[in-house]
Design a protein around this motif. Structure first.
Motif, mmCIF file in Angstrom:
data_model
loop_
_atom_site.group_PDB
_atom_site.id
_atom_site.type_symbol
_atom_site.label_atom_id
_atom_site.label_comp_id
_atom_site.label_asym_id
_atom_site.label_seq_id
_atom_site.Cartn_x
_atom_site.Cartn_y
_atom_site.Cartn_z
ATOM 1 N N UNK A 144 0.709 -1.157 -0.075
ATOM 2 C CA UNK A 144 -0.112 0.180 0.086
ATOM 3 C C UNK A 144 0.947 1.252 -0.156
ATOM 4 N N UNK A 145 2.328 1.111 0.331
ATOM 5 C CA UNK A 145 2.902 2.256 0.277
ATOM 6 C C UNK A 145 3.580 2.507 -1.146
ATOM 7 N N UNK A 195 -2.808 -5.589 4.599
ATOM 8 C CA UNK A 195 -2.179 -4.514 4.503
ATOM 9 C C UNK A 195 -3.461 -3.636 3.765
ATOM 10 N N UNK A 196 -4.061 -4.335 2.645
ATOM 11 C CA UNK A 196 -5.010 -3.699 2.012
ATOM 12 C C UNK A 196 -6.353 -3.628 2.833
ATOM 13 N N UNK A 210 -6.165 3.391 7.946
ATOM 14 C CA UNK A 210 -4.807 4.135 7.884
ATOM 15 C C UNK A 210 -4.782 5.365 6.938
ATOM 16 N N UNK A 211 -5.642 5.291 5.843
ATOM 17 C CA UNK A 211 -5.961 6.461 5.024
ATOM 18 C C UNK A 211 -6.888 7.386 5.769
ATOM 19 N N UNK A 227 -5.600 10.941 6.614
ATOM 20 C CA UNK A 227 -6.417 12.427 6.277
ATOM 21 C C UNK A 227 -6.743 13.112 7.550
ATOM 22 N N UNK A 228 -6.891 12.614 8.720
ATOM 23 C CA UNK A 228 -7.489 13.231 10.140
ATOM 24 C C UNK A 228 -6.222 14.081 10.475
ATOM 25 N N UNK A 229 -4.978 13.274 10.450
ATOM 26 C CA UNK A 229 -3.983 13.981 10.988
ATOM 27 C C UNK A 229 -3.496 15.191 9.954
#
Length: 253
Positions: free
Chosen positions: A36-37, A191-192, A198-199, A203-205
């Motif tokens: 995903x990276x 991971x997917x 994680x996304x 986005x919140x960060x």
């Protein structure tokens, strides 16, 4: 920046992982998420990463030729049980050519030297020596006949054993590849699956970072206005600190 005549030096490991082969507990954990990276696929990020890596390599005190010095020493070969192999090993280390085997002299009959041609004992000695050589050649011929008779079957049996061994190794390799593929599929799935969370957190960060920047900007504007008001009050002769001291007791009441 530490360089050696402009040559890029190797990347130097951190002190705590200077001997990663000594113990598995000291192994460095890589937290990459390759499925995903995709940041490294960005040319700008790739160029920046390459620049940082090259800079770190230039600052290192090690050369690429020195990277084996930290490893344990290789075992020494003494060749006690095989001096002939040890002699050949030393010859190869010295870079000397191999010793040429003289096959022609092996099949020649030896004659006594010219000064002993009339000596019966010398003739008897050389006769016995040639008889032994002839007997050896007869044994070699018998071995060749036996090899031509039984050799093909022995080679077929040996080839069969090698084929069985190859099949077993291929089966084990296939099983290992299937285990590796299974682990990779599980890693990709996890991971997917986790990438959505994680996304969302990423986005919140980013939103919180933007909000913090806006708050800092607003605080800077307020500080500028306060400084402007203080300057204006000083020009008019107002003592703001005294007024604030009078206001604070009223607020506490």
């Amino acid at each position: 920046m530490a360089t050696n005549n402009g040559d890029v030096l190797m990347l130097e490991a951190a002190p705590e992982v200077a001997r990663p082969w000594a113990s598995a507990a000291n192994a460095e954990v890589i937290d990459a998420l390759p499925y995903i990276d995709d940041d490294y696929g960005n040319p700008l990020i790739k160029s920046e990463v390459d620049r940082l890596v090259e800079e770190e390599m230039r600052q290192s005190s090690k050369k690429p030729a020195d990277f084996l010095k930290d490893l344990p020493p290789l075992p020494k070969f003494d060749f006690e049980n095989c001096p002939a192999l040890g002699k050949e090993y030393e010859r190869l280390r010295a870079g000397k050519p191999p010793v040429r085997i003289d096959f022609e002299s092996r099949y020649k009959l030896e004659m006594p030297p010219a000064n002993k041609r009339n000596d019966d004992a010398a003739w008897k000695q050389y006769l016995q020596k040639n008889q032994r050589s002839l007997q050896q050649k007869m044994i070699e011929l018998e071995n060749l006949e036996m090899m031509s008779k039984h050799g093909p079957e022995l080679w077929r049996q040996n080839n069969h054993r090698l084929e069985v061994f190859l099949s077993r190794m291929q089966r084990l390799a296939q099983e290992q590849n299937e285990e590796i593929e299974k682990v990779n599929r599980e890693r990709k799935y996890h991971q997917q699956t986790t990438s959505y969370e994680l996304n969302a957190l990423s986005q919140e960060w980013r939103q919180l970072c933007v909000k913090n920047k806006e708050i800092q900007s607003a605080c800077a504007v307020l500080e500028t206005q306060i400084e402007s008001y203080k300057k204006e009050a000083a020009e008019r002769g107002w003592n703001l600190e005294e007024k604030l001291e009078n206001i604070e007791p009223l607020q506490l009441q």
